[in-house]
Design a protein around this motif. Sequence first.
Motif, PDB file in Angstrom:
ATOM      1  N   GLY A 188      -8.190  15.249  13.075  1.00  0.00           N
ATOM      2  CA  GLY A 188      -7.876  16.394  14.091  1.00  0.00           C
ATOM      3  C   GLY A 188      -6.529  16.908  13.949  1.00  0.00           C
ATOM      4  O   GLY A 188      -6.291  17.894  14.652  1.00  0.00           O
ATOM      5  N   ILE A 189      -5.772  16.253  12.996  1.00  0.00           N
ATOM      6  CA  ILE A 189      -4.409  16.918  12.903  1.00  0.00           C
ATOM      7  C   ILE A 189      -4.225  17.816  11.770  1.00  0.00           C
ATOM      8  O   ILE A 189      -4.024  17.410  10.591  1.00  0.00           O
ATOM      9  CB  ILE A 189      -3.311  15.534  12.718  1.00  0.00           C
ATOM     10  N   VAL A 190      -4.481  19.177  12.196  1.00  0.00           N
ATOM     11  CA  VAL A 190      -4.827  20.112  10.933  1.00  0.00           C
ATOM     12  C   VAL A 190      -3.552  21.115  10.922  1.00  0.00           C
ATOM     13  O   VAL A 190      -3.076  21.155   9.932  1.00  0.00           O
ATOM     14  CB  VAL A 190      -6.212  20.753  11.369  1.00  0.00           C
ATOM     15  N   ASP A 191      -3.340  21.536  12.093  1.00  0.00           N
ATOM     16  CA  ASP A 191      -2.660  22.919  12.061  1.00  0.00           C
ATOM     17  C   ASP A 191      -0.970  22.498  11.270  1.00  0.00           C
ATOM     18  O   ASP A 191      -0.277  23.477  10.709  1.00  0.00           O
ATOM     19  CB  ASP A 191      -2.296  23.538  13.453  1.00  0.00           C
ATOM     20  N   VAL A 192      -0.480  21.477  11.573  1.00  0.00           N
ATOM     21  CA  VAL A 192       0.749  20.854  11.192  1.00  0.00           C
ATOM     22  C   VAL A 192       0.955  21.051   9.761  1.00  0.00           C
ATOM     23  O   VAL A 192       2.022  21.231   9.158  1.00  0.00           O
ATOM     24  CB  VAL A 192       1.184  19.547  11.890  1.00  0.00           C
ATOM     25  N   PHE A 193       0.012  21.076   8.871  1.00  0.00           N
ATOM     26  CA  PHE A 193      -0.085  21.170   7.603  1.00  0.00           C
ATOM     27  C   PHE A 193      -0.295  22.358   7.002  1.00  0.00           C
ATOM     28  O   PHE A 193      -0.247  22.690   5.896  1.00  0.00           O
ATOM     29  CB  PHE A 193      -1.171  20.105   6.896  1.00  0.00           C
ATOM     30  N   THR A 194      -0.476  23.337   8.021  1.00  0.00           N
ATOM     31  CA  THR A 194      -0.977  24.976   7.511  1.00  0.00           C
ATOM     32  C   THR A 194       0.215  25.930   7.940  1.00  0.00           C
ATOM     33  O   THR A 194       1.160  25.607   8.809  1.00  0.00           O
ATOM     34  CB  THR A 194      -2.198  25.147   7.926  1.00  0.00           C
ATOM     35  N   ASP A 195      -0.168  27.076   7.529  1.00  0.00           N
ATOM     36  CA  ASP A 195       0.739  28.220   7.988  1.00  0.00           C
ATOM     37  C   ASP A 195       0.556  28.420   9.761  1.00  0.00           C
ATOM     38  O   ASP A 195       1.079  29.271  10.139  1.00  0.00           O
ATOM     39  CB  ASP A 195       0.539  29.457   7.318  1.00  0.00           C
ATOM     40  N   GLY A 201       0.847  -1.270  -0.175  1.00  0.00           N
ATOM     41  CA  GLY A 201      -0.046  -0.046  -0.203  1.00  0.00           C
ATOM     42  C   GLY A 201       0.869   1.179  -0.094  1.00  0.00           C
ATOM     43  O   GLY A 201       1.990   1.198   0.853  1.00  0.00           O
ATOM     44  N   SER A 202       0.345   1.995  -0.852  1.00  0.00           N
ATOM     45  CA  SER A 202       1.353   3.468  -0.724  1.00  0.00           C
ATOM     46  C   SER A 202       0.228   4.557  -0.759  1.00  0.00           C
ATOM     47  O   SER A 202      -0.744   4.693  -1.352  1.00  0.00           O
ATOM     48  CB  SER A 202       2.096   3.656  -2.147  1.00  0.00           C
ATOM     49  N   TYR A 203       0.284   5.424   0.264  1.00  0.00           N
ATOM     50  CA  TYR A 203      -0.805   6.484   0.700  1.00  0.00           C
ATOM     51  C   TYR A 203      -0.117   7.761   0.869  1.00  0.00           C
ATOM     52  O   TYR A 203       0.863   7.773   1.730  1.00  0.00           O
ATOM     53  CB  TYR A 203      -1.710   5.822   1.555  1.00  0.00           C
ATOM     54  N   GLU A 204      -0.924   8.797   0.399  1.00  0.00           N
ATOM     55  CA  GLU A 204      -0.635  10.100   0.742  1.00  0.00           C
ATOM     56  C   GLU A 204      -1.577  10.573   1.879  1.00  0.00           C
ATOM     57  O   GLU A 204      -2.836  10.613   1.567  1.00  0.00           O
ATOM     58  CB  GLU A 204      -0.681  11.125  -0.391  1.00  0.00           C
ATOM     59  N   ILE A 205      -1.379  10.494   3.154  1.00  0.00           N
ATOM     60  CA  ILE A 205      -2.229  10.447   4.390  1.00  0.00           C
ATOM     61  C   ILE A 205      -2.594  11.560   4.891  1.00  0.00           C
ATOM     62  O   ILE A 205      -3.212  11.879   5.807  1.00  0.00           O
ATOM     63  CB  ILE A 205      -1.881   9.251   5.239  1.00  0.00           C
ATOM     64  N   THR A 206      -2.089  12.938   4.424  1.00  0.00           N
ATOM     65  CA  THR A 206      -2.351  14.170   4.945  1.00  0.00           C
ATOM     66  C   THR A 206      -3.975  14.489   5.184  1.00  0.00           C
ATOM     67  O   THR A 206      -4.083  14.706   6.377  1.00  0.00           O
ATOM     68  CB  THR A 206      -1.759  15.249   3.962  1.00  0.00           C
ATOM     69  N   ASN A 207      -4.533  14.084   4.275  1.00  0.00           N
ATOM     70  CA  ASN A 207      -5.915  14.257   4.168  1.00  0.00           C
ATOM     71  C   ASN A 207      -6.585  13.327   5.182  1.00  0.00           C
ATOM     72  O   ASN A 207      -7.517  13.878   6.086  1.00  0.00           O
ATOM     73  CB  ASN A 207      -6.784  14.054   2.851  1.00  0.00           C
ATOM     74  N   MET A 208      -6.248  12.075   5.463  1.00  0.00           N
ATOM     75  CA  MET A 208      -6.982  11.329   6.474  1.00  0.00           C
ATOM     76  C   MET A 208      -6.566  11.880   7.889  1.00  0.00           C
ATOM     77  O   MET A 208      -7.356  11.843   8.861  1.00  0.00           O
ATOM     78  CB  MET A 208      -6.298   9.705   6.444  1.00  0.00           C
TER      79      MET A 208
END
Length: 420
Positions: free
Chosen positions: A332-339, A320-327
């Motif tokens: 609830g892990i949101v801010d770490v991907f934003t400014d 399996g190979s996944y881009e899991i940012t969206n999941m």
Amino acid sequence: MKITFYISLLLAGLHAVSHGHLPPNHHNGHDPNEPKHHMHHAGEAIACLKLVPNNADFAFQFFKEIILEVPNKNAFFSPVSISTAFAMLALGARSTTQTQILEGLSFNLTEIQEKEIQEGFHNLIHMLNHPESKVQLNMVNAIFLTDKLKPLKKFLDDAKALYQLEAFTTDFNNPREAEKQINDYVERKTHGKITNLVKDMDPQTVMLLGSFVFFKGNWEKSFKPEHTEEREFFVDAETTVKVPMMHQTGRFDFYFDEDLSCTVVRLHYNGSATAFLVLPAKGKMKQLEQTLVKETIQEWSDHLFKRLLSLYFPKFSISGSYEITNMLSKMGIVDVFTDQADLSGITGTPDLKVSKVVHKASLDVDERGTEAAAATAAEIMTMSLPPAIEFNRPFLMLIFDRDTNCTLFIGKIVNPAITS
């Protein structure tokens, strides 16, 4: 404008793997909440076991997210690889960013402190990497940094001490050279199992954080290769494929869950790994997917009993190979991907965010085992043929570590003829 970096969660699994909080080791009467007598330090075991319920909750919540992303397809991932990488990232996170990461990993911060979580993961890694185990199980954490990025000494020291982190300087301005360095490292650490992991790297990358698990184990009771034959596997109402089906007759840990209409068979590996094979009745996979929680596994463990069976189980390889940012954002892990990200514990300034999280996992299941030949004959001598259980339609496979009660891998096998 925040500088971005990638987290790459890598995993190679060989010959089916799994243990977990959930399944107590009925094999030797071990209660999962009691440290085993051969564990080196009772304190280590207790710190590790404190994480168990939370890690299991995260595993099954993430499973629900991943099957929404890839419905009606094979899915395979390592919850412990994902949670370890993000717990390590939490070392460098501050304020809301850190809270979101730890709560997203299913920790209740009113009941457990961040320091206890970090100590628990440290002990988990130490115990999983135990050289005395009969299974080959290695958890590796690595960080690749541009020489322009100067991480705080405290972050590196803590990450090395807690997570056995290996750190490397990488020239991301030369993406081809950076890819080669990282891919060579991963290939070496996974014994050639994962190759060409990263490609098309963004030259703006400043840091790559990797966490992966490598597993290789032999069945306690091997399947004889001469008993493997091609048989039909019913992917769905319209699709049937031919797969090599392994076969073995003997006494197996067995349970039929009437509420979820599924058959559960547990197979042990040599050493501390255990696999739960779960076969839903026709049309019942969706119900099982939507309701699966750690308590379900505990109930199965409590009700397993030895039964003489004729077991058919496919020989397969999946990845399996996944881009899991969206999941993770949905969890609830949101801010770490934003400014809004505050990763100032890594560099001293809040100028980092995570741009992408990649998770890769693979699994091979074959006949190998190390059972003494003399042990089998008596089990097969029965007056009537035992009932046959054939995994010839979509099923789940969960792999746990009995020593740490850790959920190593979760897989949904829809079509074993597809390798990725």
